[in-house]
Design a protein around this motif. Structure first.
Motif, PDB file in Angstrom:
ATOM      1  N   PHE A 123       0.842  -1.199   0.000  1.00 54.56           N
ATOM      2  CA  PHE A 123       0.000   0.000   0.000  1.00 54.56           C
ATOM      3  C   PHE A 123       0.877   1.248   0.000  1.00 54.56           C
ATOM      4  CE2 PHE A 123      -2.600   3.358   1.879  1.00 54.56           C
ATOM      5  CZ  PHE A 123      -3.778   3.233   1.163  1.00 54.56           C
ATOM      6  N   PHE A 124       1.988   1.213   0.743  1.00 52.32           N
ATOM      7  CA  PHE A 124       2.840   2.394   0.748  1.00 52.32           C
ATOM      8  C   PHE A 124       3.724   2.470  -0.497  1.00 52.32           C
ATOM      9  CE2 PHE A 124       0.951   2.606   4.843  1.00 52.32           C
ATOM     10  CZ  PHE A 124       0.721   3.960   4.976  1.00 52.32           C
ATOM     11  N   GLY A 125       3.921   1.379  -1.195  1.00 52.87           N
ATOM     12  CA  GLY A 125       4.489   1.477  -2.549  1.00 52.87           C
ATOM     13  C   GLY A 125       3.546   2.237  -3.462  1.00 52.87           C
ATOM     14  N   TRP A 145      -3.793  12.257 -12.472  1.00 48.16           N
ATOM     15  CA  TRP A 145      -3.951  11.671 -11.124  1.00 48.16           C
ATOM     16  C   TRP A 145      -4.584  10.287 -11.234  1.00 48.16           C
ATOM     17  CZ3 TRP A 145      -4.700  14.709  -6.118  1.00 48.16           C
ATOM     18  CH2 TRP A 145      -5.211  13.922  -5.084  1.00 48.16           C
ATOM     19  N   ASP A 146      -5.667  10.188 -12.027  1.00 47.82           N
ATOM     20  CA  ASP A 146      -6.390   8.911 -12.124  1.00 47.82           C
ATOM     21  C   ASP A 146      -5.529   7.820 -12.777  1.00 47.82           C
ATOM     22  OD1 ASP A 146      -8.601   9.937 -10.854  1.00 47.82           O
ATOM     23  OD2 ASP A 146      -9.714  10.352 -12.692  1.00 47.82           O
ATOM     24  N   ILE A 147      -4.822   8.163 -13.837  1.00 46.27           N
ATOM     25  CA  ILE A 147      -3.937   7.164 -14.465  1.00 46.27           C
ATOM     26  C   ILE A 147      -2.940   6.650 -13.429  1.00 46.27           C
ATOM     27  CG2 ILE A 147      -2.171   6.749 -16.221  1.00 46.27           C
ATOM     28  CD1 ILE A 147      -3.494   9.010 -17.893  1.00 46.27           C
ATOM     29  N   ALA A 148      -2.308   7.600 -12.722  1.00 45.95           N
ATOM     30  CA  ALA A 148      -1.299   7.210 -11.737  1.00 45.95           C
ATOM     31  C   ALA A 148      -1.917   6.406 -10.601  1.00 45.95           C
ATOM     32  CB  ALA A 148      -0.597   8.456 -11.181  1.00 45.95           C
ATOM     33  N   ALA A 149      -3.087   6.831 -10.147  1.00 40.01           N
ATOM     34  CA  ALA A 149      -3.707   6.153  -9.003  1.00 40.01           C
ATOM     35  C   ALA A 149      -4.131   4.731  -9.384  1.00 40.01           C
ATOM     36  CB  ALA A 149      -4.897   6.969  -8.501  1.00 40.01           C
ATOM     37  N   ILE A 150      -4.682   4.571 -10.590  1.00 37.22           N
ATOM     38  CA  ILE A 150      -5.083   3.225 -11.010  1.00 37.22           C
ATOM     39  C   ILE A 150      -3.846   2.345 -11.187  1.00 37.22           C
ATOM     40  CG2 ILE A 150      -6.170   1.904 -12.882  1.00 37.22           C
ATOM     41  CD1 ILE A 150      -8.029   4.409 -13.267  1.00 37.22           C
ATOM     42  N   ALA A 151      -2.821   2.874 -11.859  1.00 37.00           N
ATOM     43  CA  ALA A 151      -1.594   2.091 -12.071  1.00 37.00           C
ATOM     44  C   ALA A 151      -0.986   1.679 -10.732  1.00 37.00           C
ATOM     45  CB  ALA A 151      -0.588   2.893 -12.896  1.00 37.00           C
ATOM     46  N   ALA A 152      -0.892   2.611  -9.797  1.00 39.00           N
ATOM     47  CA  ALA A 152      -0.204   2.328  -8.536  1.00 39.00           C
ATOM     48  C   ALA A 152      -1.052   1.468  -7.602  1.00 39.00           C
ATOM     49  CB  ALA A 152       0.190   3.641  -7.849  1.00 39.00           C
ATOM     50  N   PHE A 153      -2.364   1.707  -7.597  1.00 40.71           N
ATOM     51  CA  PHE A 153      -3.224   0.910  -6.722  1.00 40.71           C
ATOM     52  C   PHE A 153      -3.221  -0.553  -7.175  1.00 40.71           C
ATOM     53  CE2 PHE A 153      -7.246  -0.900  -5.225  1.00 40.71           C
ATOM     54  CZ  PHE A 153      -7.248  -0.507  -3.895  1.00 40.71           C
ATOM     55  N   PHE A 154      -3.202  -0.767  -8.501  1.00 38.52           N
ATOM     56  CA  PHE A 154      -3.202  -2.159  -8.938  1.00 38.52           C
ATOM     57  C   PHE A 154      -1.801  -2.780  -8.861  1.00 38.52           C
ATOM     58  CE2 PHE A 154      -7.419  -0.931  -9.902  1.00 38.52           C
ATOM     59  CZ  PHE A 154      -8.129  -2.077  -9.569  1.00 38.52           C
ATOM     60  N   GLY A 155      -0.768  -1.966  -8.790  1.00 34.11           N
ATOM     61  CA  GLY A 155       0.544  -2.496  -8.415  1.00 34.11           C
ATOM     62  C   GLY A 155       0.501  -3.040  -6.983  1.00 34.11           C
ATOM     63  N   PHE A 156      -0.220  -2.330  -6.119  1.00 32.75           N
ATOM     64  CA  PHE A 156      -0.478  -2.814  -4.754  1.00 32.75           C
ATOM     65  C   PHE A 156      -1.299  -4.106  -4.816  1.00 32.75           C
ATOM     66  CE2 PHE A 156      -4.166  -2.004  -1.644  1.00 32.75           C
ATOM     67  CZ  PHE A 156      -3.648  -2.774  -0.618  1.00 32.75           C
ATOM     68  N   SER A 157      -2.353  -4.095  -5.611  1.00 38.65           N
ATOM     69  CA  SER A 157      -3.223  -5.269  -5.730  1.00 38.65           C
ATOM     70  C   SER A 157      -2.449  -6.469  -6.292  1.00 38.65           C
ATOM     71  CB  SER A 157      -4.410  -4.925  -6.630  1.00 38.65           C
ATOM     72  OG  SER A 157      -5.274  -6.023  -6.762  1.00 38.65           O
ATOM     73  N   ASN A 158      -1.588  -6.242  -7.290  1.00 41.21           N
ATOM     74  CA  ASN A 158      -0.733  -7.312  -7.840  1.00 41.21           C
ATOM     75  C   ASN A 158       0.083  -7.964  -6.731  1.00 41.21           C
ATOM     76  OD1 ASN A 158       0.281  -5.441 -10.880  1.00 41.21           O
ATOM     77  ND2 ASN A 158      -1.620  -6.528 -10.447  1.00 41.21           N
ATOM     78  N   ARG A 159       0.621  -7.133  -5.855  1.00 40.32           N
ATOM     79  CA  ARG A 159       1.463  -7.669  -4.775  1.00 40.32           C
ATOM     80  C   ARG A 159       0.622  -8.433  -3.747  1.00 40.32           C
ATOM     81  NH1 ARG A 159       4.078  -3.314  -7.011  1.00 40.32           N
ATOM     82  NH2 ARG A 159       6.352  -3.460  -7.100  1.00 40.32           N
TER      83      ARG A 159
END
Lengths: 195, 195, 195, 195, 195, 195
Positions: free
Chosen positions: C171-173, D163-177
């Protein structure tokens, strides 16, 4: 297959070199000693001569690392430099220290193998352990853990030997980068030495 | 949140340190000069004291790079060390030179930002160009091309300044790796200095 | 050593911030709660306030991860954030959560060591296992195998603890990347807190 | 070509799943809504149901990112998830969101190309700019500079879209992990959907 | 979600393709054999037809690797190609050999899992050992050590099987790069085959 | 500085070699042709002879790439192999093709510089463009974009030349990996050839 340099050996460093007549006495003496021993002045001396204080500090540290008594033979010390310079793809150092390793190691084929890739060179277990550790030191962010130091000790390397492997590997990583900033060119004489 | 070391400052280096009474006079004088100036002897001195010839060669090169006259301020030289040591994640150097940068640079927030990540620190254009090049030097396999040297010259850095940036970056990459082989621990005093 | 920002704390995010008078009541209440507790409003709140739905979703998930009962202490959770944010070189998160770890962990030197490099910090075996796994989670393409989960279980971490370590690290990543897209700047107050 | 799992869909997550009868009402309602719409309960719900507070926080943030009004179409948001999940090689997310993109994007061949490699997919300029930035966000240590934000604005993306592109990309990087820590397995139904 | 290509299948390779009427007899016969078997000519044939000598050498080596008797089944050979092509993110090879693996392996879900990420696919121990070694071969600078060959032998792979795994992995790494230089596009027919 | 192999040239490949008397006629003829031309049989032939169909397919493709008429000189083709083999650190290929480049290129110093690091070799603009593209092809995940192909065209390379550069670079990346799986050892004769 022509080079853009009409006289390949004319360039020493992108920062140029001082006229020999203008050199301080101690540096000129180094030039003369090299001419007497090798027949030419390696470009590392000619490049560093632009900054005499840097020349002296570099050469003094070099001599502590390469010529002090210790557990590593002179050939082993050159092998560390060649392996690290190959990982860093340093044009000058691979050429100049490749020649030194061919001569001091008395096994030009092994010297060439180490220049190509120490990992697939036909190494003794001692040399493999030594070069594996030198390669570790060369990694960005290197920090040794206790287990790898203990493994080196078990392979016959004293703590001072470990220090020396690391110091040679890391100092020539510094030297590789200095050659990289200067675009230091190898003297033509090095290529055929010790073949 | 307890540390495995009961006395955190007790360890200097995994290779130990000599008894102060056994030190050569010049090294003991360095200890005393540091105590007079800082109130303590930085562990880098205590660790290198095990090998007096290495101690002297290291300190001499250090002084050429850090104390010679030249185009870079003392704070700029420390900023290069902090940026490179952060990229190499060197525990000792980030701590000791972080303290030096906070004090010499007179801007402890900027010093902390550089320790965190020079790329997102609030840098002047001059510092950004300087640290970008230091970071390039720090890359494995670094070799400069003519365009990046020309860009530095255009930013007001002379050829000797470029040499100095590269030499400081690369020498402390060497120093980072020596701290890594020794597991050199920062003195506790450094953490609060210059905050 | 001057910064290009005449007032370093004036910028919160490249996307700006809403006027406080325009905020929804719940977000204004969060501002006030922070002022009461810390004396200022951390910029992460001011930056996210531009998008109230994002603000609420972020803070709710944050509280589940950081404030729920569970096997990890609050200091351990902050240590995970600092270690991951350091690997991702996140300027805002290293600064804000570095301060939190110094305060909650009651060991500012260890907090600083973790911010520098958790691998060479003086960690207890529990913290080392925890941060090693957090660092694994932070790698691109992370997927755990059964052996590493079993090793964490053997170190005293329940399956829910393993979930929590991974969720906090990942989450912090995500949060690090949001700070990266916003160029979120740390409040000046964080730097000195807990030293 | 036999799988070690006799019943491939039996495993949801290495941490197991609660009995459906034991679920809180809101989570059971989510199960039922999914059965009504898709014919099955995606394993991400079954895996997160072990931790109801995490379930709720995840789904709420998911809905803010994926279902809020904004400049990005629903297909574009799924394309970002597929591109990032492919870079992170996330088995669950490539499968589940690959199906979603095939259906919502109404172009299953393009969806497959993005799952294979967005860089060589036959993208419109808008999608190329969007996925290039999503991929940048996904890099470790991501921090945007002003020039790339300006380039996105020039391509028709508002600051909130960025913001939305970054938030979706990063949130699903969290979800991937999170899928990586759980070894979350895709439901068999996803593979054939939308082909 | 429109593609810049008005007719997606019209492009075969950035270097174009010869008119079928101009083809040498043996290559035309290959076209006809493919039409008879598959209903279309895979674009790899149409792209290589520009250079008949390359066409013949490529197809001959392909057949030695894929159709010779040996210890690996045809599905295992395709699995190696899919795993390596996925690591290299090769658009053409993932699509064409993905279809072949779905058909020859008779387990389209497992085929898709391998295309996504062989490491988290539900593999038998034999397939895991095989794909782990194929992935090793695919690394830059690959050189096997004796231990990993012995481990493969112990898993039931003969020396010739090891050779074949390596040769298939490495030859299709070559093929991936040829698709990359040509921007070879997959035929639309491949996407739905074997689902 | 002793090698673990008492007779360095005795080992050809970890998979051994067939007795010459057992070879098919065409392969024995190749051995004899090499003895007539070079005085010895390069180990690549002796290693591949274990698998005659592989031997033939490899040599046929090799000849198409290296001996067909085309826009690249024979020396240029060898330079591509040496540059790629150096990036892949292939012990056999650097040695055997290094010798070929020294002889065919008639400039042994430039050949050595390319073996060390093509990026800092003293290259003509044509060779620099050619080797830069070969190095791009050698990267994992390589896919060319239109701009780099156009730049090569503008440098005088036809589409077929671009194909040839890529095919040679990628085929010898395959060959490097085959040498890596076999632990193929260079014949001692290569080291001194063409110096």
């Amino acid at each position: 297959m022509t080079s853009p340099h009409t006289d390949r050996t004319a360039r020493v460093s992108r920062f140029g070199e001082p006229r020999e007549a203008d050199l301080p006495d101690d540096i000129r003496a180094t030039y003369e000693a090299n001419r007497a021993k090798l027949g030419f002045v390696p470009n590392v001396f000619r490049a560093y001569a632009r900054r005499p204080e840097h020349f002296r500090a570099f050469m003094q540290y070099h001599d502590v690392l390469m010529k002090s008594p210790g557990g590593l033979t002179r050939a082993e010390r050159e092998a560390i430099i060649v392996a690290v310079s190959s990982e860093n793809a340093c044009q000058y150092c691979m050429t100049a220290h490749g020649a030194a390793l061919r001569i001091l190691g008395k096994d030009p084929i092994l010297a060439e193998q180490i220049a190509n890739n120490w990992q697939t060179a036909e190494l003794s277990p001692r040399w493999r352990a030594m070069l594996e550790f030198a390669s570790r030191v060369n990694e960005p962010g290197f920090a040794a853990d206790d287990a790898e130091i203990a493994a080196l000790n078990a392979n016959g390397f004293s703590d001072d030997d470990v220090w020396d492997i690391a110091a040679i590997a890391a100092f020539f990583g510094f030297s590789n980068r200095m050659a990289g900033v200067m675009d230091m060119r190898p003297n033509a004489e090095f290529y055929a030495m010790g073949r």
